[in-house]
Structures are given as structure tokens and as C-alpha cells.
Design a protein around this motif. Structure first.
Motif, mmCIF file in Angstrom:
data_model
loop_
_atom_site.group_PDB
_atom_site.id
_atom_site.type_symbol
_atom_site.label_atom_id
_atom_site.label_comp_id
_atom_site.label_asym_id
_atom_site.label_seq_id
_atom_site.Cartn_x
_atom_site.Cartn_y
_atom_site.Cartn_z
ATOM 1 N N ALA A 91 0.834 -1.211 0.000
ATOM 2 C CA ALA A 91 0.000 0.000 0.000
ATOM 3 C C ALA A 91 0.860 1.248 0.000
ATOM 4 C CB ALA A 91 -0.928 -0.012 1.210
ATOM 5 N N VAL A 92 1.975 1.222 0.746
ATOM 6 C CA VAL A 92 2.877 2.378 0.774
ATOM 7 C C VAL A 92 3.481 2.616 -0.607
ATOM 8 C CG1 VAL A 92 5.070 3.257 1.688
ATOM 9 C CG2 VAL A 92 3.402 2.222 3.236
ATOM 10 N N VAL A 93 3.946 1.543 -1.257
ATOM 11 C CA VAL A 93 4.529 1.690 -2.597
ATOM 12 C C VAL A 93 3.511 2.291 -3.564
ATOM 13 C CG1 VAL A 93 5.429 0.427 -4.594
ATOM 14 C CG2 VAL A 93 6.213 -0.161 -2.289
ATOM 15 N N GLU A 94 2.292 1.779 -3.543
ATOM 16 C CA GLU A 94 1.249 2.314 -4.430
ATOM 17 C C GLU A 94 0.967 3.782 -4.102
ATOM 18 O OE1 GLU A 94 -1.758 -0.618 -3.614
ATOM 19 O OE2 GLU A 94 -1.300 -1.725 -5.469
ATOM 20 N N HIS A 95 0.981 4.120 -2.813
ATOM 21 C CA HIS A 95 0.746 5.498 -2.381
ATOM 22 C C HIS A 95 1.849 6.433 -2.886
ATOM 23 C CE1 HIS A 95 0.156 8.959 0.285
ATOM 24 N NE2 HIS A 95 1.415 8.819 0.660
ATOM 25 N N ILE A 96 3.107 6.005 -2.790
ATOM 26 C CA ILE A 96 4.220 6.857 -3.207
ATOM 27 C C ILE A 96 4.116 7.183 -4.694
ATOM 28 C CG2 ILE A 96 6.732 7.029 -3.450
ATOM 29 C CD1 ILE A 96 5.606 7.269 -0.548
ATOM 30 N N PHE A 97 3.729 6.209 -5.494
ATOM 31 C CA PHE A 97 3.610 6.452 -6.937
ATOM 32 C C PHE A 97 2.512 7.464 -7.248
ATOM 33 C CE2 PHE A 97 6.391 2.847 -7.326
ATOM 34 C CZ PHE A 97 7.070 3.092 -8.504
ATOM 35 N N GLN A 98 1.535 7.590 -6.362
ATOM 36 C CA GLN A 98 0.483 8.585 -6.550
ATOM 37 C C GLN A 98 0.835 9.927 -5.911
ATOM 38 O OE1 GLN A 98 -3.102 6.804 -5.004
ATOM 39 N NE2 GLN A 98 -3.324 5.389 -6.711
ATOM 40 N N ALA A 99 1.395 9.874 -4.698
ATOM 41 C CA ALA A 99 1.643 11.100 -3.934
ATOM 42 C C ALA A 99 2.924 11.814 -4.341
ATOM 43 C CB ALA A 99 1.686 10.779 -2.437
ATOM 44 N N TRP A 100 3.916 11.086 -4.816
ATOM 45 C CA TRP A 100 5.215 11.668 -5.174
ATOM 46 C C TRP A 100 5.576 11.263 -6.601
ATOM 47 C CZ3 TRP A 100 6.826 14.707 -1.179
ATOM 48 C CH2 TRP A 100 6.343 14.401 0.098
ATOM 49 N N PRO A 101 4.794 11.679 -7.599
ATOM 50 C CA PRO A 101 5.002 11.178 -8.962
ATOM 51 C C PRO A 101 6.370 11.524 -9.561
ATOM 52 C CG PRO A 101 3.436 13.008 -8.932
ATOM 53 C CD PRO A 101 3.654 12.608 -7.518
ATOM 54 N N ARG A 102 6.916 12.690 -9.216
ATOM 55 C CA ARG A 102 8.228 13.043 -9.783
ATOM 56 C C ARG A 102 9.321 12.125 -9.265
ATOM 57 N NH1 ARG A 102 8.763 19.673 -10.235
ATOM 58 N NH2 ARG A 102 6.978 19.984 -11.631
ATOM 59 N N ALA A 103 9.344 11.918 -7.956
ATOM 60 C CA ALA A 103 10.338 11.003 -7.375
ATOM 61 C C ALA A 103 10.110 9.591 -7.892
ATOM 62 C CB ALA A 103 10.253 11.033 -5.855
ATOM 63 N N ALA A 104 8.828 9.198 -7.995
ATOM 64 C CA ALA A 104 8.495 7.830 -8.404
ATOM 65 C C ALA A 104 8.773 7.569 -9.879
ATOM 66 C CB ALA A 104 7.032 7.540 -8.087
ATOM 67 N N GLN A 122 10.086 -10.098 1.095
ATOM 68 C CA GLN A 122 8.763 -10.599 0.720
ATOM 69 C C GLN A 122 7.963 -9.547 -0.045
ATOM 70 O OE1 GLN A 122 7.459 -13.808 3.866
ATOM 71 N NE2 GLN A 122 8.498 -12.132 4.928
ATOM 72 N N LEU A 123 8.224 -8.279 0.248
ATOM 73 C CA LEU A 123 7.608 -7.205 -0.528
ATOM 74 C C LEU A 123 8.095 -7.260 -1.975
ATOM 75 C CD1 LEU A 123 5.989 -4.567 -0.871
ATOM 76 C CD2 LEU A 123 7.986 -3.337 0.013
ATOM 77 N N TYR A 124 9.397 -7.493 -2.158
ATOM 78 C CA TYR A 124 9.933 -7.601 -3.514
ATOM 79 C C TYR A 124 9.209 -8.708 -4.286
ATOM 80 C CZ TYR A 124 13.224 -7.868 -7.380
ATOM 81 O OH TYR A 124 13.773 -7.851 -8.646
ATOM 82 N N ALA A 125 9.068 -9.869 -3.636
ATOM 83 C CA ALA A 125 8.399 -11.004 -4.288
ATOM 84 C C ALA A 125 6.931 -10.696 -4.575
ATOM 85 C CB ALA A 125 8.522 -12.241 -3.408
ATOM 86 N N ALA A 128 6.673 -8.305 -7.539
ATOM 87 C CA ALA A 128 6.944 -9.032 -8.788
ATOM 88 C C ALA A 128 5.726 -9.852 -9.203
ATOM 89 C CB ALA A 128 8.163 -9.933 -8.609
ATOM 90 N N GLU A 129 5.083 -10.487 -8.222
ATOM 91 C CA GLU A 129 3.910 -11.315 -8.509
ATOM 92 C C GLU A 129 2.752 -10.469 -9.024
ATOM 93 O OE1 GLU A 129 1.384 -13.640 -5.417
ATOM 94 O OE2 GLU A 129 3.073 -14.925 -5.956
ATOM 95 N N ARG A 130 2.621 -9.274 -8.485
ATOM 96 C CA ARG A 130 1.528 -8.385 -8.887
ATOM 97 C C ARG A 130 1.876 -7.553 -10.124
ATOM 98 N NH1 ARG A 130 -1.696 -5.926 -3.753
ATOM 99 N NH2 ARG A 130 -1.495 -7.682 -2.311
ATOM 100 N N GLU A 131 3.099 -7.724 -10.631
ATOM 101 C CA GLU A 131 3.594 -6.972 -11.792
ATOM 102 C C GLU A 131 3.565 -5.474 -11.521
ATOM 103 O OE1 GLU A 131 1.390 -8.339 -15.205
ATOM 104 O OE2 GLU A 131 2.543 -10.193 -15.319
ATOM 105 N N LEU A 132 3.926 -5.108 -10.295
ATOM 106 C CA LEU A 132 4.083 -3.706 -9.920
ATOM 107 C C LEU A 132 5.550 -3.313 -10.091
ATOM 108 C CD1 LEU A 132 1.830 -3.691 -6.717
ATOM 109 C CD2 LEU A 132 1.324 -2.630 -8.931
ATOM 110 N N PRO A 133 5.841 -2.000 -10.172
ATOM 111 C CA PRO A 133 7.224 -1.565 -10.412
ATOM 112 C C PRO A 133 8.183 -2.088 -9.338
ATOM 113 C CG PRO A 133 5.707 0.263 -10.740
ATOM 114 C CD PRO A 133 4.900 -0.845 -10.141
ATOM 115 N N LEU A 134 9.257 -2.712 -9.778
ATOM 116 C CA LEU A 134 10.234 -3.292 -8.862
ATOM 117 C C LEU A 134 11.363 -2.306 -8.578
ATOM 118 C CD1 LEU A 134 10.571 -6.886 -10.360
ATOM 119 C CD2 LEU A 134 9.377 -6.209 -8.267
#
Length: 214
Positions: A91-104, A122-125, A128-134
Motif C-alpha cells: 500500500a505504501v509503494v502504491e501510495h508513493i507512486f500517486q503522492a510523489w510522482p516526480r520522485a516515483a 517478501q515485498l519484492y516477491a 513481482a507477482e503483482r507486476e508492480l514496479p520493482l
């Protein structure tokens, strides 16, 4: 180096997740997520290992995000053996991509210390499973991944593992077992304990070297 910090929250599966954002001097070239040790043993986002890694990332031009796990500070929920904590960090990773788009929009780094290393792996795995940015770099410090592992793992070959020679909490042999199982190199800091007392400068230099080329 002066450090501009900002306190914020985002929504997670168990409620609010509190985090600190450490800003670089200019426009961030990317970002980092730095995860703290065991919440039930005094671990917080202000742990010295966490802040040392964060400062190295900030010096490299990255926005550094330091969340509190469940039950720590203003983060809601209760300790969940890394299962809920891993879901929270998605949830934090998804939030950062929305809240801090330039950094992300730039590369990002995922680092975890002790209990935080288990969540990070385990977050990395999970990402990867969800095909979110690694992340472009994964850092495991005082690796305690197997103590709280609840899912299969696939570690990137350039994972940076750092361990103290005389770690009294997670023995060096335990870190070596994980490195061996995943065919990863490990950097061992001579005479260092779990919390790298007196060795934080060396730790910071190793992290800075690991950030080179991002």
C-alpha cells in the motif's frame, strides 16, 4: 548535510500508516523505502541503521521514505509476523507512486534492516507477482528473512546483503545460509554487531557504493 523531513500518513489494510519523507536538496532523482527492525523490540523508523541508510539515499538524490510498522507511533494495527506488514508496504509503494510522482518516475531502492529485511524480501516477491514496479536495488541488512518468511522468494542477483561479523541477534551463519540459498554475495563488516555500533560510517559507505550507477 541539512535534512528536510516531512511527516505524513497513508491508508493501509489495517488503518493509517505513518511515515517520514526525507528530502534531498534538489528535485529527487528517485526514491527509497527503508524498513525498520522488530516493532516489539523497540524498532521504529528512527532506528540508527534506518536513518543511516536514509541519509545515504538522500545524499544520492533520492526521496527517502521511512514508515512505522503496525502498532508503532501513529501506525494503526497490531504486529502480524511480517504478513500484514508486507501487505501494508504494498500500500505504501502504491501510495508513493500517486503522492510523489516526480520522485516515483525515477529508480527506487528497497532496504530493510533485521525484521525489516524479511518484509523487504517478501515485498519484492509480492510486487513481482503483482507486476508492480520493482526496485532497482534491494538491500538486506542484518538479514533475518527466514525468521518471518511466509511466502516463496525470488531474489534479484544484485541484492546487496550487509552483515556484522559478530551479529549477536542474527548470527552471521544465518545470513550466510540465506545468501547461499539464493546465490548472493554478502558484505561482512569486521567486528560489527547487529546494530553496527561504531561502524555506522562504514555501513553508510557500503550503502553509498550500492547506490552507485542508479
Amino acid at each position: 548535510m541539512s535534512l528536510r523531513t516531512e511527516q505524513a500518513t497513508c491508508q493501509g489494510p489495517a488503518g493509517l500508516i505513518e511515515y517520514t519523507a526525507d528530502h534531498p536538496e534538489g528535485e529527487p532523482s528517485g526514491w527509497s523505502l527503508v524498513l525498520h527492525p522488530h516493532p516489539l523490540h523497540g524498532g521504529t523508523r528512527d532506528n540508527k541503521i534506518v536513518t543511516t541508510v536514509s541519509r545515504a539515499c538522500v545524499q544520492h538524490g533520492l526521496l527517502a521514505i521511512r514508515p512505522n510498522f503496525r502498532g508503532v507511533g501513529a501506525s494503526q494495527g497490531a504486529f502480524d509476523q511480517a504478513v500484514g506488514e508486507t501487505a501494508d508496504m504494498v500500500a505504501v509503494v502504491e501510495h508513493i507512486f500517486q503522492a510523489w510522482p516526480r520522485a516515483a518516475s525515477g529508480p527506487w531502492v528497497l532496504a530493510g534492516f533485521s525484521f525489516g529485511s524479511s518484509v523487504a524480501a517478501q515485498l519484492y516477491a509480492e510486487l513481482a507477482e503483482r507486476e508492480l514496479p520493482l526496485p532497482s536495488r534491494l538491500m538486506l541488512i542484518g538479514c533475518a528473512v527466514e525468521r518471518f518468511r511466509h511466502r516463496s522468494l525470488s531474489m534479484p542477483p544484485d541484492t546487496l546483503m550487509i552483515h556484522g561479523e559478530h551479529d549477536e541477534v542474527v548470527p552471521l551463519s544465518e545470513g550466510m545460509d540465506f545468501a547461499r540459498a539464493h546465490q548472493l554475495p554478502m558484505t561482512v563488516v569486521p567486528d560489527a554487531g547487529h546494530f553496527f555500533h561504531g561502524k555506522l560510517l562504514i555501513l553508510r559507505q557500503i550503502v553509498q557504493s550500492g547506490l552507485a550507477g542508479l
